[in-house]
Structure formats: C-alpha cells, structure tokens
Design a protein around this motif. Sequence first.
Motif, PDB file in Angstrom:
ATOM      1  N   ILE A 100       0.870  -1.178   0.000  1.00 50.23           N
ATOM      2  CA  ILE A 100       0.000   0.000   0.000  1.00 50.23           C
ATOM      3  C   ILE A 100       0.908   1.230   0.000  1.00 50.23           C
ATOM      4  N   GLY A 101       1.114   1.811  -1.166  1.00 52.55           N
ATOM      5  CA  GLY A 101       2.049   2.927  -1.302  1.00 52.55           C
ATOM      6  C   GLY A 101       1.490   4.202  -0.701  1.00 52.55           C
ATOM      7  N   VAL A 102       2.318   4.883   0.069  1.00 53.62           N
ATOM      8  CA  VAL A 102       1.925   6.168   0.630  1.00 53.62           C
ATOM      9  C   VAL A 102       2.992   7.202   0.263  1.00 53.62           C
ATOM     10  N   PRO A 103       2.725   8.006  -0.763  1.00 56.31           N
ATOM     11  CA  PRO A 103       3.670   9.065  -1.108  1.00 56.31           C
ATOM     12  C   PRO A 103       3.915   9.938   0.119  1.00 56.31           C
ATOM     13  N   CYS A 104       5.131  10.360   0.298  1.00 60.24           N
ATOM     14  CA  CYS A 104       5.557  10.884   1.596  1.00 60.24           C
ATOM     15  C   CYS A 104       6.069  12.303   1.455  1.00 60.24           C
ATOM     16  N   LYS A 105       5.841  13.097   2.489  1.00 58.86           N
ATOM     17  CA  LYS A 105       6.377  14.457   2.435  1.00 58.86           C
ATOM     18  C   LYS A 105       7.397  14.680   3.541  1.00 58.86           C
ATOM     19  N   HIS A 157      13.341  10.224  -3.344  1.00 56.60           N
ATOM     20  CA  HIS A 157      12.426   9.138  -3.696  1.00 56.60           C
ATOM     21  C   HIS A 157      11.284   9.074  -2.690  1.00 56.60           C
ATOM     22  N   ARG A 158      10.497  10.125  -2.659  1.00 58.01           N
ATOM     23  CA  ARG A 158       9.405  10.164  -1.691  1.00 58.01           C
ATOM     24  C   ARG A 158       8.241   9.277  -2.123  1.00 58.01           C
ATOM     25  N   ASN A 159       8.117   9.106  -3.419  1.00 62.85           N
ATOM     26  CA  ASN A 159       7.056   8.234  -3.916  1.00 62.85           C
ATOM     27  C   ASN A 159       7.524   6.792  -3.874  1.00 62.85           C
ATOM     28  N   PRO A 160       6.623   5.892  -3.492  1.00 60.38           N
ATOM     29  CA  PRO A 160       7.014   4.478  -3.487  1.00 60.38           C
ATOM     30  C   PRO A 160       7.436   4.033  -4.883  1.00 60.38           C
ATOM     31  N   VAL A 161       8.469   3.199  -4.964  1.00 62.27           N
ATOM     32  CA  VAL A 161       8.936   2.736  -6.266  1.00 62.27           C
ATOM     33  C   VAL A 161       8.165   1.489  -6.721  1.00 62.27           C
ATOM     34  N   LEU A 162       7.486   0.849  -5.783  1.00 62.27           N
ATOM     35  CA  LEU A 162       6.768  -0.387  -6.095  1.00 62.27           C
ATOM     36  C   LEU A 162       5.522  -0.422  -5.210  1.00 62.27           C
ATOM     37  N   TYR A 163       4.353  -0.576  -5.836  1.00 63.85           N
ATOM     38  CA  TYR A 163       3.132  -0.630  -5.015  1.00 63.85           C
ATOM     39  C   TYR A 163       2.005  -1.296  -5.781  1.00 63.85           C
ATOM     40  N   ASP A 164       1.029  -1.806  -5.042  1.00 68.40           N
ATOM     41  CA  ASP A 164      -0.156  -2.388  -5.656  1.00 68.40           C
ATOM     42  C   ASP A 164      -1.348  -1.469  -5.501  1.00 68.40           C
ATOM     43  N   GLU A 165      -1.387  -0.782  -4.378  1.00 68.19           N
ATOM     44  CA  GLU A 165      -2.464   0.170  -4.112  1.00 68.19           C
ATOM     45  C   GLU A 165      -1.783   1.481  -3.782  1.00 68.19           C
ATOM     46  N   VAL A 168      -2.805   7.846  -1.820  1.00 74.01           N
ATOM     47  CA  VAL A 168      -3.073   9.213  -2.300  1.00 74.01           C
ATOM     48  C   VAL A 168      -2.248   9.434  -3.565  1.00 74.01           C
ATOM     49  N   PRO A 169      -2.563  10.478  -4.328  1.00 72.45           N
ATOM     50  CA  PRO A 169      -1.785  10.704  -5.561  1.00 72.45           C
ATOM     51  C   PRO A 169      -0.300  10.923  -5.267  1.00 72.45           C
ATOM     52  N   LEU A 170       0.517  10.619  -6.264  1.00 68.23           N
ATOM     53  CA  LEU A 170       1.963  10.781  -6.102  1.00 68.23           C
ATOM     54  C   LEU A 170       2.305  12.242  -5.814  1.00 68.23           C
ATOM     55  N   VAL A 171       3.372  12.451  -5.066  1.00 67.79           N
ATOM     56  CA  VAL A 171       3.792  13.820  -4.754  1.00 67.79           C
ATOM     57  C   VAL A 171       4.961  14.201  -5.653  1.00 67.79           C
ATOM     58  N   GLU A 172       5.228  15.497  -5.707  1.00 70.56           N
ATOM     59  CA  GLU A 172       6.349  15.952  -6.504  1.00 70.56           C
ATOM     60  C   GLU A 172       7.646  15.644  -5.768  1.00 70.56           C
ATOM     61  N   GLU A 173       8.630  15.131  -6.491  1.00 72.01           N
ATOM     62  CA  GLU A 173       9.914  14.818  -5.843  1.00 72.01           C
ATOM     63  C   GLU A 173      10.720  16.102  -5.658  1.00 72.01           C
TER      64      GLU A 173
END
Lengths: 315, 52
Positions: A100-105, A157-165, A168-173
């Motif tokens: 479960i990918g969670v783009p991160c800030k 690399h705040r956005n997950p590189v591998l995910y199935d779900e 929230v939408p991807l964030v800007e790196e």
Amino acid sequence: MLGYIDKIREISKRLLDEGRVEMVIGFRKGTMPMMNEPTFVKNSGEVSKLVWDSNCGINLANYLTDRKEKIGVIAKGCDSRNIVTHILENKIKRDKLVIIGVPCKGMIDRRRITAVFDAEVREVSEEGDTVTVKGAGFEKKLKKSDILQDNCSACIHRNPVLYDELAVPLVEEQKDIERYADIRRIEAMSPQEKWQYFEDLIAPCIRCYACRNACPLCYCPTCFVDESRPQWVGKSQDETDIRTFHFLRAYHCAGRCTDCGACERACPVGIKVRQFTSKLNKDCLDMFGWEAGVLPDQRPPLDTFKPGDPGDFIK
Amino acid sequence: MEHMGVEPGRLSFSWISSAESTKFVDVVKDVTATVKALGPNNNFKKAADKVA
Ligand code: SF4
Ligand code: SF4
C-alpha cells in the motif's frame, strides 16, 4: 497528510475483508508524542487503530523479513525501496505482499522539536506544513520543513517505487537539492581531522544496537557483534570496539542502504549514524550510478561484476 | 577506511596471481616503504588489559 488515513484504513479493510492478506502492517499511535509505533492489524474491525502523520519514520520493511503470511504493508518511498531490496535478497516473496504505497512528504525529527523547548512536549499535531507543539503552559507553531529528519530533507524518492495500491496521488519529488553536503565536508578534511571527527561522533555510543535493530538490512540470524566463536569484535565500550562496530556495520549496508534514517531515529543518544552509511551511498552513486532499491530487476553493484567497474584502487 | 581517517596508503589492495612472484615482491616492498614513511599507526589501538 491527515487526509491520508481514511484512505489507508479503507484499503486495509478491503484487503482484509476480501481475504487478500492475513494482516496489514502499519502504524498506530505511540504512548508518547512523535513516537508512532508499528502495528499488525489482523482483522478489519481493528483498522481504526491505524494512523498516519509525520511521525511514521520507522521502516516497516524491517517487519517483513522471512515472513510466510500474505501481508499488506504500508510503504513510504524509503520503505518501498527496502521492500525491493528484501525481494532481491530473498527475504520476502513478492507474491506474498500487497504494497500500500503512501507518497511521503518527509518525517519529523523529534529531537529538533524537543531541542526548542525546556519543558516536556506533551502534544504534537499538524495541519499542512504547520506543526503545533504543546506542553504545560506553552504552545508553539513550527514549520515542518525546519524540523524534518536530515535524510528526509535530502530525499529524492518520496514516492514508493513499487506498489499495488496507492493511498493518495503521487507527490512531486524534491529536485536540485544538495544531498551529500555533510559528506563533502568530511572528505575535505585531513586524515587526522577525519579520525577525530568520527571519534567525537561516536563517543557517546552505548552500544545498545538500537540502530542495528531498527535497520531492515540487519537481518542476519546472528549479527557479527553477537558472535563469540569466533569473536569478530570486542564487546566493550572501548573506542576501538565502538568504531569497529560502526564501520563494519556500515560496510554490511554498502550498496543496500536506502537512507531511510531508521538508525538515526532509533539512537537513544542522538548519534548521526548516517554519517557512515551516507559516504557509501555517495560512492555507490558516483562509481556505479547506483541507488539501492530503485530498480526491482537489477542486482546490486557489490554482488555483480561488470567489465567497466572502477578498479583503480587495486595496484 | 580513508573516509574515517585511516591515512591513504596504509591500506592497499593488489591483484597478484600465484605465478607472479616478482610482482608479489615488488608490491611488498612498495607497501612496506609507504607504511614506513607514514610512521607508526596510532589508530585502532587497544590497551592489552582492555582486550576482551
Ligand atoms: S526518506 Fe523519503 S520516503 Fe522516507 S520518510 Fe523521509 S521523505 Fe519519506
Ligand atoms: S543506537 Fe546509538 S548508542 Fe545504540 S549502538 Fe547505535 S549508535 Fe550506539
């Protein structure tokens, strides 16, 4: 970031209800402020205990090692890179995971907050980029970007590189950031200054091994520091032993470290453990163009040979 | 190692085949000379009574 949690709970509930996973590994509120802790949710009635905010810095890949169940796991950018590393190193099977990918800030460095106040911090809440800190008789608002963990300020690399779900939408790196300023400063020192720098850095170390235990890469059944036959390194607080522990552990992470900052976060005396691993990360990037855990289909540089590998140090 | 303060030259890597005896001698001479020039090693020393 606060809106994230509804989505995380919803996905977790669905995965559990549909029987696609036997458990979801995520975060629950800790007993102290800024200390969210990992939790294993095994039935969908419990998803409400999952939380998400800027205190979820612990690397959850650490809890996947050698597990056989079907697992849903929450993954920030860095966790996902450690999951990739785990898959490459046969520590978990890809088909056992629903990521479960969670783009991160970025995550908050609690030491930066406690350093601002003389009194105990009792409550920390956040809204957008403002973090509100409360204690007995005080309340203060801080800017989140001022209190990030060092590794998060330098993360690309705040956005997950591998995910199935995706929760929230991807964030800007982050772009155009100086990631290795610390390391360049050390590189410019003389050998004596370097020696002294690390001497001072690790002087407070009590060898509790919290840094090692928090690290998803440190999964050996018996760590070299715990072996007694043969005994690779002295077990004392002698500075030679402390240093041997630190530089050997760093070497074990060479080409594998994703700079998630778990070691630094865990250290009870606030040692900047990343000063060892960051140098190796920088070298891997300079020499092999390699960043750990970004490419799911490539072997790490230290377990492959390529004709173009730099070999100037061999005489 | 150099990054944490071990002097350049104290640690060497060489690739020598078992058939390259002359290279081996040269490398040993070279390494010995470099290390002698650096002087005694003061790092990674532990007093005998602390060795456990
Ligand atoms: S290292 Fe990157 S992905 Fe990991 S917590 Fe920090 S900002 Fe997020
Ligand atoms: S967590 Fe800190 S004190 Fe404990 S062994 Fe690691 S560096 Fe030393």
